[in-house]
Design an enzyme around this catalytic site. Structure first.
Site, PDB file in Angstrom:
ATOM      1  N   SER A  12       0.822  -1.220   0.000  1.00  0.00           N
ATOM      2  CA  SER A  12       0.000   0.000   0.000  1.00  0.00           C
ATOM      3  C   SER A  12       0.854   1.267   0.000  1.00  0.00           C
ATOM      4  CB  SER A  12      -0.957  -0.019   1.191  1.00  0.00           C
ATOM      5  OG  SER A  12      -0.222  -0.141   2.404  1.00  0.00           O
ATOM      6  N   ARG A  70      23.981  11.354  -7.013  1.00  0.00           N
ATOM      7  CA  ARG A  70      24.178  10.723  -5.706  1.00  0.00           C
ATOM      8  C   ARG A  70      25.338   9.750  -5.604  1.00  0.00           C
ATOM      9  NH1 ARG A  70      18.178   9.394  -3.852  1.00  0.00           N
ATOM     10  NH2 ARG A  70      17.783  11.627  -3.772  1.00  0.00           N
ATOM     11  N   TYR A 122       7.791   7.955   3.903  1.00  0.00           N
ATOM     12  CA  TYR A 122       8.950   8.679   4.438  1.00  0.00           C
ATOM     13  C   TYR A 122       9.650   9.535   3.380  1.00  0.00           C
ATOM     14  CZ  TYR A 122       8.089   5.679   8.358  1.00  0.00           C
ATOM     15  OH  TYR A 122       7.475   5.039   9.404  1.00  0.00           O
ATOM     16  N   ALA A 123       9.128   9.522   2.147  1.00  0.00           N
ATOM     17  CA  ALA A 123       9.789  10.298   1.081  1.00  0.00           C
ATOM     18  C   ALA A 123       9.768  11.766   1.453  1.00  0.00           C
ATOM     19  CB  ALA A 123       9.089  10.055  -0.242  1.00  0.00           C
ATOM     20  N   ASP A 148      10.467  -8.515   0.302  1.00  0.00           N
ATOM     21  CA  ASP A 148       9.506  -9.642   0.231  1.00  0.00           C
ATOM     22  C   ASP A 148       9.051  -9.910  -1.203  1.00  0.00           C
ATOM     23  OD1 ASP A 148       9.786  -9.479   2.933  1.00  0.00           O
ATOM     24  OD2 ASP A 148       7.702  -8.971   3.373  1.00  0.00           O
ATOM     25  N   ALA A 169       2.852   2.843  -5.370  1.00  0.00           N
ATOM     26  CA  ALA A 169       2.635   1.956  -6.520  1.00  0.00           C
ATOM     27  C   ALA A 169       1.328   1.174  -6.351  1.00  0.00           C
ATOM     28  CB  ALA A 169       3.814   0.997  -6.672  1.00  0.00           C
ATOM     29  N   GLU A 195       9.329   0.322  -6.393  1.00  0.00           N
ATOM     30  CA  GLU A 195      10.724   0.009  -6.067  1.00  0.00           C
ATOM     31  C   GLU A 195      11.073  -1.468  -6.225  1.00  0.00           C
ATOM     32  OE1 GLU A 195      12.217   2.098  -2.675  1.00  0.00           O
ATOM     33  OE2 GLU A 195      14.066   0.927  -2.651  1.00  0.00           O
ATOM     34  N   LYS A 241       1.375  -5.389   4.965  1.00  0.00           N
ATOM     35  CA  LYS A 241       1.808  -6.183   6.121  1.00  0.00           C
ATOM     36  C   LYS A 241       1.764  -5.460   7.460  1.00  0.00           C
ATOM     37  CE  LYS A 241       6.858  -5.963   5.423  1.00  0.00           C
ATOM     38  NZ  LYS A 241       8.052  -6.782   5.231  1.00  0.00           N
ATOM     39  N   HIS A 265      22.328   6.732  -0.131  1.00  0.00           N
ATOM     40  CA  HIS A 265      22.060   8.176  -0.042  1.00  0.00           C
ATOM     41  C   HIS A 265      23.230   8.802   0.699  1.00  0.00           C
ATOM     42  CE1 HIS A 265      20.135  11.998   0.590  1.00  0.00           C
ATOM     43  NE2 HIS A 265      19.111  11.617  -0.145  1.00  0.00           N
TER      44      HIS A 265
HETATM   45  P1  FAD Z   1       6.583   1.268  -0.604  1.00  0.00           P
HETATM   46  O1  FAD Z   1       6.126   2.661  -0.580  1.00  0.00           O
HETATM   47  O2  FAD Z   1       7.730   0.886   0.132  1.00  0.00           O
HETATM   48  O3  FAD Z   1       5.345   0.333  -0.319  1.00  0.00           O
HETATM   49  C1  FAD Z   1       5.528  -1.052  -0.164  1.00  0.00           C
HETATM   50  C2  FAD Z   1       4.309  -1.623   0.509  1.00  0.00           C
HETATM   51  O4  FAD Z   1       4.356  -3.035   0.482  1.00  0.00           O
HETATM   52  C3  FAD Z   1       4.183  -1.243   1.977  1.00  0.00           C
HETATM   53  O5  FAD Z   1       2.830  -0.966   2.229  1.00  0.00           O
HETATM   54  C4  FAD Z   1       4.616  -2.515   2.717  1.00  0.00           C
HETATM   55  O6  FAD Z   1       4.096  -2.636   4.001  1.00  0.00           O
HETATM   56  C5  FAD Z   1       4.055  -3.546   1.781  1.00  0.00           C
HETATM   57  N1  FAD Z   1       4.666  -4.873   1.885  1.00  0.00           N
HETATM   58  C6  FAD Z   1       5.976  -5.214   1.802  1.00  0.00           C
HETATM   59  N2  FAD Z   1       6.130  -6.539   1.937  1.00  0.00           N
HETATM   60  C7  FAD Z   1       4.877  -7.064   2.101  1.00  0.00           C
HETATM   61  C8  FAD Z   1       4.363  -8.369   2.300  1.00  0.00           C
HETATM   62  N3  FAD Z   1       5.145  -9.462   2.403  1.00  0.00           N
HETATM   63  N4  FAD Z   1       3.022  -8.520   2.417  1.00  0.00           N
HETATM   64  C9  FAD Z   1       2.181  -7.453   2.372  1.00  0.00           C
HETATM   65  N5  FAD Z   1       2.628  -6.195   2.197  1.00  0.00           N
HETATM   66  C10 FAD Z   1       3.943  -6.000   2.052  1.00  0.00           C
HETATM   67  N6  FAD Z   1      11.710   8.806  -3.880  1.00  0.00           N
HETATM   68  C11 FAD Z   1      11.395   9.929  -4.572  1.00  0.00           C
HETATM   69  O7  FAD Z   1      11.053   9.854  -5.756  1.00  0.00           O
HETATM   70  N7  FAD Z   1      11.429  11.131  -3.933  1.00  0.00           N
HETATM   71  C12 FAD Z   1      11.780  11.285  -2.637  1.00  0.00           C
HETATM   72  O8  FAD Z   1      11.786  12.377  -2.111  1.00  0.00           O
HETATM   73  C13 FAD Z   1      12.139  10.126  -1.907  1.00  0.00           C
HETATM   74  N8  FAD Z   1      12.519  10.216  -0.606  1.00  0.00           N
HETATM   75  C14 FAD Z   1      12.752   9.065   0.095  1.00  0.00           C
HETATM   76  C15 FAD Z   1      13.036   9.152   1.457  1.00  0.00           C
HETATM   77  C16 FAD Z   1      13.204   8.002   2.205  1.00  0.00           C
HETATM   78  C17 FAD Z   1      13.522   8.102   3.665  1.00  0.00           C
HETATM   79  C18 FAD Z   1      13.096   6.736   1.590  1.00  0.00           C
HETATM   80  C19 FAD Z   1      13.268   5.485   2.385  1.00  0.00           C
HETATM   81  C20 FAD Z   1      12.830   6.646   0.232  1.00  0.00           C
HETATM   82  C21 FAD Z   1      12.651   7.802  -0.525  1.00  0.00           C
HETATM   83  N9  FAD Z   1      12.368   7.743  -1.885  1.00  0.00           N
HETATM   84  C22 FAD Z   1      12.068   8.888  -2.576  1.00  0.00           C
HETATM   85  C23 FAD Z   1      12.148   6.451  -2.538  1.00  0.00           C
HETATM   86  C24 FAD Z   1      10.636   6.203  -2.619  1.00  0.00           C
HETATM   87  O9  FAD Z   1      10.026   6.631  -1.442  1.00  0.00           O
HETATM   88  C25 FAD Z   1      10.301   4.750  -2.840  1.00  0.00           C
HETATM   89  O10 FAD Z   1      11.079   4.211  -3.864  1.00  0.00           O
HETATM   90  C26 FAD Z   1       8.826   4.590  -3.216  1.00  0.00           C
HETATM   91  O11 FAD Z   1       8.038   5.225  -2.254  1.00  0.00           O
HETATM   92  C27 FAD Z   1       8.473   3.129  -3.319  1.00  0.00           C
HETATM   93  O12 FAD Z   1       7.094   3.019  -3.441  1.00  0.00           O
HETATM   94  P2  FAD Z   1       6.450   1.574  -3.535  1.00  0.00           P
HETATM   95  O13 FAD Z   1       4.990   1.783  -3.590  1.00  0.00           O
HETATM   96  O14 FAD Z   1       7.117   0.814  -4.603  1.00  0.00           O
HETATM   97  O15 FAD Z   1       6.889   0.864  -2.180  1.00  0.00           O
HETATM   98  C1  SIN Z   2      15.768  12.989  -0.729  1.00  0.00           C
HETATM   99  O1  SIN Z   2      14.874  13.708  -0.302  1.00  0.00           O
HETATM  100  O2  SIN Z   2      16.959  13.276  -0.715  1.00  0.00           O
HETATM  101  C2  SIN Z   2      15.397  11.683  -1.291  1.00  0.00           C
HETATM  102  C3  SIN Z   2      15.022  11.851  -2.700  1.00  0.00           C
HETATM  103  C4  SIN Z   2      15.012  10.540  -3.405  1.00  0.00           C
HETATM  104  O3  SIN Z   2      15.390   9.511  -2.848  1.00  0.00           O
HETATM  105  O4  SIN Z   2      14.654  10.553  -4.577  1.00  0.00           O
END
Ligand code: FAD
Ligand code: SIN
Length: 522
Positions: free
Chosen positions: A10, A276, A42-43, A209, A13, A361, A32, A230
């Site tokens: 959630s 980076r 946390y972005a 996972d 994506a 991701e 999960k 980072h």
């Molecule tokens: P996530 O947002 O990680 O969501 C994954 C979901 O899957 C979660 O809900 C999790 O609980 C669930 N899940 C995982 N395993 C299981 C399982 N086995 N069963 C059920 N559910 C599960 N990117 C940018 O573009 N700009 C930014 O400013 C930026 N800042 C960032 C700052 C931080 C601190 C971090 C950590 C990352 C940052 N990134 C940024 C990267 C970006 O946030 C992530 O790449 C992006 O949010 C990934 O989105 P997602 O939906 O793929 O995964």
């Molecule tokens: C950050 O705010 O520096 C993170 C940006 C990113 O991971 O894309």
């Protein structure tokens, strides 16, 4: 349980896919922990899109390709940058509240700058962009009649029948029941694997996972050697690695050694705003050379009022650890942040497994190449989730054809389980994270990578296997899978490029392979 679409995860994506797919059928999202817990939440910095007056998708494309160091898959990047502005508007239509300029025109989006971007194009909501996006998307889903969200459901594995994905097996962590959830199409949106490393900006959910599940189901996994560290996570003995956004440098903060030297100018003409990989490597090099435990990120020359207003989360977090960022520099070190590789997908987010899509991701679309341009990952999830939903609505009959390139397998572990030497899952997990940090980090060697492979195999046999399915064991299994995929991919790429820096091969190859592809032995 049976639905048209099953979404695992959630974050941005999963939620984006669910909202688009709900136009065509019923959707279940399983996640999960509680629904907002994700990397997305946390972005900080923001989401990149060419919406400025002086910007264009061509310029965004160019910056992405340069950061990607020759390994971006250009059709994927074009898809990303051309759709970016439209989908940022979709986020706004969903209720996302991005910062706006007061001058010159109240309605114009406020655009920040980050490393590797030649224009101001980072759309943001202060320094908590991700939680604002989560808030808006979760609100849109809350009252949706066709979308059901199951919290504290941990997906254990994909439900595979004759090579086709029909759903997932999930552990309901409230009851400890294992449930079968069937669906016409499955979207893997489980995020990253930062927890593979001892020091990471990622929250605890990021345990790879989706990678583990896709690997076991036979999907092709690509480019896992490209791990983004980072440059600036807070260094404090009592703080879990906390990100200090690159947007801080975008506003003028500079990196200094403890002796006050502004060292980034020695490494790159773009200095603190170089991509980076360059900044993280420069810090790593300076730390090893000087023996200092951290470098300093100095923003004390910026107006205090502006710093507090633009970066409230960072300001408050640092203050909690006794650091007032308006009057003293922040001690920082690099930390594992983002996995550029992942489950290989085509332009419609199809994996090589029938009925299995993947987004965000967990994937490797080819957008990031050898190094992700800052703030391109939220955008990647947004763009490819929409494409997946459109594709899944019309056609489910074929998996994506294998990408070009030679598919390798992971070597089997030779080590045997010794019944007398089992260690707790937590102890084994910590050892795994340490091996990865020390041997498969920013600067690598072939010898250390080989040692890491052996140590990972030996560690895996030491983990006590519980009688019943458990979250801890499932996560550990997936962390081992991610760790071995990263290490094996790093061994296979015999050059230094972007985020993959290996001392034995310090130069880039003239004709590098675009993909490092791994697939389970049939
Ligand atoms: P996530 O947002 O990680 O969501 C994954 C979901 O899957 C979660 O809900 C999790 O609980 C669930 N899940 C995982 N395993 C299981 C399982 N086995 N069963 C059920 N559910 C599960 N990117 C940018 O573009 N700009 C930014 O400013 C930026 N800042 C960032 C700052 C931080 C601190 C971090 C950590 C990352 C940052 N990134 C940024 C990267 C970006 O946030 C992530 O790449 C992006 O949010 C990934 O989105 P997602 O939906 O793929 O995964
Ligand atoms: C950050 O705010 O520096 C993170 C940006 C990113 O991971 O894309």
């Amino acid at each position: 349980m049976e639905y048209n679409y099953l979404v695992l995860g959630s974050g941005i994506a999963g939620l984006t896919f669910a909202l688009h797919a709900s136009a065509h059928g019923t959707v279940a999202i399983i996640t999960k922990k509680q629904r907002s817990e994700s990397n997305t939440n946390y972005a900080q910095g923001g989401i990149a899109a060419a919406v400025g007056q002086d910007d264009s998708w061509e310029l965004h494309l160019q910056d992405t390709l340069i950061a990607g160091a020759g390994l971006c898959y250009q059709p994927a990047v074009e898809t990303l940058v051309k759709n970016g502005p439209r989908l940022v508007n979709w986020l706004i239509a969903m209720g996302t509240d991005f910062d706006r300029n007061i001058e010159p025109k109240e309605t114009a989006l406020s655009l920040g700058r980050e490393g590797g971007h030649g224009r101001n194009r980072i759309i943001h909501s202060k320094d908590r962009t991700g939680s604002e996006i989560e808030r808006a998307l979760l609100r849109a889903i809350r009252s949706h009649p066709r979308i059901q969200i199951w919290e504290h459901f941990h997906a254990l594995d994909l439900l595979m029948e004759d090579g086709v994905c029909h759903g997932a097996l999930a552990l309901d962590t409230a009851t400890n029941d294992v449930l079968t959830i069937r669906a016409g199409a499955v979207m893997l949106a489980t995020g990253g694997s930062g927890q593979v490393y001892q020091h990471t900006t990622n929250p605890p959910i990021a345990t790879g996972d989706g990678l583990g599940m896709a690997w076991r189901a036979g999907a092709v996994i690509a480019n896992m050697e490209f791990i983004q560290f980072h440059p600036t996570s807070l260094y404090h003995p009592e703080a879990r690695s906390f990100l200090i956004s690159e947007a801080v440098r975008g506003e003028g903060a500079v990196l200094k050694r403890l002796d006050g030297h502004h060292f980034m100018a020695d490494y790159d003409s773009r200095a603190d705003l170089a991509p980076r990989d360059i900044v993280a490597r420069a810090i790593d090099f300076e730390l090893k050379r000087t023996g200092d435990p951290y470098v300093l990120l100095d923003m004390t020359h910026l107006p205090a009022e502006k710093t507090r207003a633009r970066f409230p989360t960072i300001y408050e977090h640092c203050l909690r650890f006794g650091i007032d960022i308006t009057s003293e520099p922040i001690p920082v070190v690099p930390a594992a942040h983002y996995v550029c590789g992942g489950v290989w997908t085509d332009l419609d987010a199809r994996t090589t497994v029938q009925n299995l899509y993947a987004c965000g991701e967990v994937t490797c679309t080819g957008v990031h190449g050898a190094n992700r341009l800052a703030s391109n990952s939220l955008l990647e999830a947004l763009v490819f989730a929409e494409r997946a939903a459109i594709h899944a609505a019309v056609s489910l009959d074929e998996p994506a054809p294998l990408p070009p390139g030679v598919c390798k397998t992971l070597p089997q572990c030779a080590a045997e389980r010794n019944q007398d030497e089992f260690r707790s899952l937590q102890a084994v997990r910590e050892s795994l994270q340490k091996v990865m940090w020390e041997q498969v980090g920013i600067a690598r060697t072939q010898d250390r990578l080989k040692q890491a492979m052996e140590q990972l195999c030996s560690l895996e046999t030491q983990a006590a296997v519980p009688a019943e399915p458990s979250v801890e064991h499932s996560e550990l299994q997936n962390l081992f899978c991610a760790a071995r995929l990263i290490t094996q991919s790093a061994l296979l790429r015999k050059e230094s490029r972007g985020l993959h820096y290996v001392l034995d091969y310090p130069e880039p190859m003239e004709k590098p392979p675009l993909w490092t592809l791994l697939k389970k032995e049939p």
